[in-house]
Design an enzyme around this catalytic site. Structure first.
Site, PDB file in Angstrom:
ATOM      1  N   ILE A   5       1.177  -1.497  -0.007  1.00 46.16           N
ATOM      2  CA  ILE A   5       0.327  -0.138   0.366  1.00 46.16           C
ATOM      3  C   ILE A   5       1.009   1.417  -0.199  1.00 46.16           C
ATOM      4  CG2 ILE A   5      -2.213  -0.854   1.663  1.00 46.16           C
ATOM      5  CD1 ILE A   5      -0.902   0.504   3.316  1.00 46.16           C
ATOM      6  N   LYS A   6       1.706   1.410   0.033  1.00 48.77           N
ATOM      7  CA  LYS A   6       3.418   2.559   0.352  1.00 48.77           C
ATOM      8  C   LYS A   6       2.375   3.156   1.283  1.00 48.77           C
ATOM      9  CE  LYS A   6       5.831   0.972  -3.405  1.00 48.77           C
ATOM     10  NZ  LYS A   6       4.472  -0.675  -3.814  1.00 48.77           N
ATOM     11  N   ARG A   7       1.686   3.997   2.156  1.00 51.30           N
ATOM     12  CA  ARG A   7       1.317   5.027   3.040  1.00 51.30           C
ATOM     13  C   ARG A   7       2.540   5.859   3.276  1.00 51.30           C
ATOM     14  NH1 ARG A   7      -2.014   3.199   0.256  1.00 51.30           N
ATOM     15  NH2 ARG A   7      -4.178   3.000   0.658  1.00 51.30           N
TER      16      ARG A   7
END
Length: 282
Positions: A96-98
């Protein structure tokens, strides 16, 4: 602790992480002809992927963008795929690479470590510093969760920022130092803390430095297969400590033969990839 569990699986089975990052053209014709909506096709194809590869993979990674792009039905498919992975007894990595901070980071952590989108490990972006990653740590001990923080990525544009020199060290090297520091702060006794790192080796010249910087960090390694990462470079980093899994997405799920049983091809690919990647631990 989740990274120790993942390491154990990687050693016992293989370092293969199967990426279920599906596109419409990945879906076999048999499934396309049997299910009307793309979401249904993704779910059915993922079910087949997990069934035939579960004995060869240590974990699965699911890229949320592939499903967000299809709206609500796509997100329902994303949720169902994560549930299938976890019900199979495997570790689910949500790609998700938040990278937001404060209350927003807390909400992202809740949204992806609980409820409909629950995963075991998330990918995070630490560009905004420890405020962007520390809110996730409360779930490490409470729910045995973990996070892979972007350090050195496999895309060509990674050099724009990650390779910049700061006091004679690259920025990604500094990030790796911080990941190690944050991990030890949260879990000082852990051999491999629940903060791991994403490290791609296909555009990397400083393998010795990476190996030294990551010897106490568990790694998610992208780029093998379609992006050209070499098995010998991967092995040079994780061989000694057996501290990584290697993601293969398109190289596993895409470009299936147009004729014949696609399941047999998926089994063969899983067997071949697992055999290739086990070399990294010898």
């Amino acid at each position: 602790m989740i990274m120790q569990e993942l390491r154990k699986r990687a050693i016992e089975v293989s370092p293969l992480c199967v990426g279920i990052d599906l596109r419409p053209d990945h879906v076999p014709a048999e499934i396309k002809n049997s299910f009307e909506t793309l979401a249904e096709q993704y779910i059915e194809y993922s079910k087949e992927i997990i069934a035939v590869s579960k004995d060869y993979a240590s974990c699965y990674k699911v890229q949320i963008a592939c499903y967000e792009s299809e709206g609500l039905s796509g997100l329902r498919a994303y949720s169902e795929i994560l549930k299938m992975i976890r019900k199979s007894g495997h570790i689910a990595i949500a790609d998700i690479k938040r990278g937001d901070i404060g209350a927003t980071a807390q909400m992202y952590a809740k949204g992806h470590f609980e409820g409909d989108f629950e995963a075991d490990i998330l990918t995070l972006n630490a560009y905004m510093g420890e405020d962007a990653v520390k809110p996730y740590a409360k779930y490490f001990k409470e729910k045995n969760k973990g996070a892979f923080i972007l350090a050195k990525t496999s895309n060509p544009g990674s050099r724009n920022f990650q390779d910049l020199k700061i006091s004679d060290e690259t920025l990604y090297s500094k990030v790796l130092d911080k990941i190690h520091e944050w991990g030890k702060e949260e879990e000082p006794e852990a051999e491999f803390p629940s903060f791991g790192a994403v490290v791609g080796v296909n555009n990397l010249n400083e393998l010795d430095i990476i190996r030294e910087k990551t010897k106490d960090i568990f790694l998610l390694i992208p780029g093998y297969g379609a992006q050209g990462a070499k098995i010998e470079d991967i092995a040079s980093i994780i061989n000694e400590r057996k501290n990584g899994v290697v993601n293969v997405s398109r190289g596993y799920t895409a470009n299936l033969p147009s004729e014949g049983d696609f399941r047999k091809e998926l089994v063969k690919r899983a067997q071949d990839l697992a055999k290739e990647l086990r070399v990294c631990f010898k």
